[in-house]
Design a protein around this motif. Structure first.
Motif, short mmCIF file in Angstrom:
data_model
loop_
_atom_site.label_atom_id
_atom_site.label_comp_id
_atom_site.label_asym_id
_atom_site.label_seq_id
_atom_site.Cartn_x
_atom_site.Cartn_y
_atom_site.Cartn_z
N TYR A 114 0.86 -1.19 0.00
CA TYR A 114 0.00 0.00 0.00
C TYR A 114 0.89 1.24 0.00
N THR A 115 0.68 2.14 -0.94
CA THR A 115 1.43 3.39 -0.92
C THR A 115 0.60 4.47 -1.62
N HIS A 116 0.92 5.74 -1.37
CA HIS A 116 0.08 6.80 -1.93
C HIS A 116 0.32 7.02 -3.43
N SER A 117 1.61 7.17 -3.81
CA SER A 117 1.87 7.64 -5.18
C SER A 117 2.37 6.55 -6.11
N SER A 144 2.35 -9.10 -4.97
CA SER A 144 1.50 -9.36 -6.14
C SER A 144 0.65 -8.15 -6.52
N ILE A 145 0.26 -7.37 -5.52
CA ILE A 145 -0.58 -6.20 -5.81
C ILE A 145 0.01 -4.98 -5.11
N CYS A 146 0.06 -3.87 -5.82
CA CYS A 146 0.36 -2.58 -5.19
C CYS A 146 -0.85 -1.68 -5.37
N PHE A 147 -1.39 -1.20 -4.27
CA PHE A 147 -2.51 -0.26 -4.33
C PHE A 147 -1.97 1.17 -4.20
N VAL A 148 -2.45 2.04 -5.09
CA VAL A 148 -2.06 3.46 -5.04
C VAL A 148 -3.30 4.36 -5.20
N GLY A 149 -3.10 5.63 -4.93
CA GLY A 149 -4.11 6.67 -5.20
C GLY A 149 -3.41 7.79 -5.95
N HIS A 150 -3.45 9.00 -5.42
CA HIS A 150 -2.62 10.15 -5.85
C HIS A 150 -3.04 10.80 -7.16
N SER A 151 -3.26 10.02 -8.24
CA SER A 151 -3.65 10.66 -9.51
C SER A 151 -5.15 10.97 -9.54
N HIS A 152 -5.90 10.38 -8.63
CA HIS A 152 -7.37 10.53 -8.57
C HIS A 152 -8.05 9.92 -9.80
N VAL A 153 -7.36 9.04 -10.51
CA VAL A 153 -7.92 8.37 -11.68
C VAL A 153 -7.85 6.86 -11.45
N PRO A 154 -9.01 6.21 -11.20
CA PRO A 154 -8.97 4.78 -10.90
C PRO A 154 -8.63 3.92 -12.11
N GLY A 155 -8.02 2.77 -11.84
CA GLY A 155 -7.71 1.83 -12.92
C GLY A 155 -7.04 0.59 -12.37
#
Ligand code: ZN
Length: 240
Positions: A114-117, A144-155
């Motif tokens: 899990y990380t922000h950017s 296996s998975i990295c979750f991010v946010g920051h761009s405000h564009v989901p994908g």
């Protein structure tokens, strides 16, 4: 059991409350992870911080959190963001600021990062907007998975696939690696003003990006009422 992931709340209490209503109505969700940017832009930083500290079992730091806590240089931000950062500093407690200062850049559990950017250099605040952006980063972490946010564009981005997330659950491949951008609760920027967050089902190994309407007019009205830049009020209405 499921995990709810929220990010980029940006002091939008109306959006956060609506997301939590959904999360708390699903009894299979037993954990909330927050990917940062609790504050900045919106009118309710203190209330959003109180909720996140109470509800989230893992929280990582975002660039706005870091700037409010005086860990990231405010010069990095545009004028509107800087205005909001100054305003936020004056509208939270010392305990809130200490909480923001204490947050880590990343957290790991169950083969998930899990990380922000971005996974490669979280403290540099790089953005992942697209499949191409994700390809530069996807081999930079062992999970296996990295979750991010920051761009405000989901994908949802794998090495060979991308899913712009429209509706419903997306089944994940246990042999694939993913970067999943969960979008923004409080200030979506993909042209869709509905709030965005994600629910991960580790038993089913599936992910769903949830989009919900919320009371934008109230959130917008408070931004104007408290003298924050009008651009920030208009932005949540447009979802850009
Ligand atoms: Zn943000």
């Amino acid at each position: 059991m499921k995990t709810a992931l929220i990010s980029d709340i940006h002091s939008n209490l109306e959006a956060l409350t609506e997301a939590l209503k959904y999360i708390e109505s699903d009894k299979e969700i037993n954990k909330i992870v927050c990917l940062g940017d609790i504050v900045g832009y919106g009118a309710d930083p203190a209330a959003c911080l109180d909720i996140v500290t109470e509800k989230a079992s893992i929280t990582v730091i975002g660039n706005h959190d870091s700037a409010v806590a005086r860990l990231t240089d405010i010069e990095y931000f545009n004028f509107v963001a800087r205005e909001a950062i100054h305003w936020t500093r004056n509208n939270i407690t010392e305990e809130h600021a200490a909480f923001l200062s204490s947050l880590p850049y990343e957290a790991k559990e169950d083969n998930i990062l899990y990380t922000h950017s971005s996974p490669e250099a979280p403290e540099e605040w790089d953005y992942i907007f697209s499949f191409q952006d994700a390809q530069f980063q996807i081999n930079s972490f062992p999970e296996s998975i990295c979750f991010v946010g920051h761009s405000h564009v989901p994908g949802i981005y794998g090495r060979t696939m991308q899913n712009p997330h429209e509706h419903g659950e997306v089944k994940l491949d246990p042999d694939e690696k993913y970067i999943i951008n969960i979008g923004s609760v409080g200030q979506p920027r993909d042209g869709n003003p509905r709030l965005s967050f994600a629910v991960l089902d580790l038993n089913e190994y599936s992910i769903e990006i949830i989009r919900l309407e919320y009371d934008i007019e109230t959130a917008r009205g408070k931004i104007l009422e408290f003298g924050l830049p009008k651009y920030l009020a208009d932005r949540i209405l447009a979802g850009r």
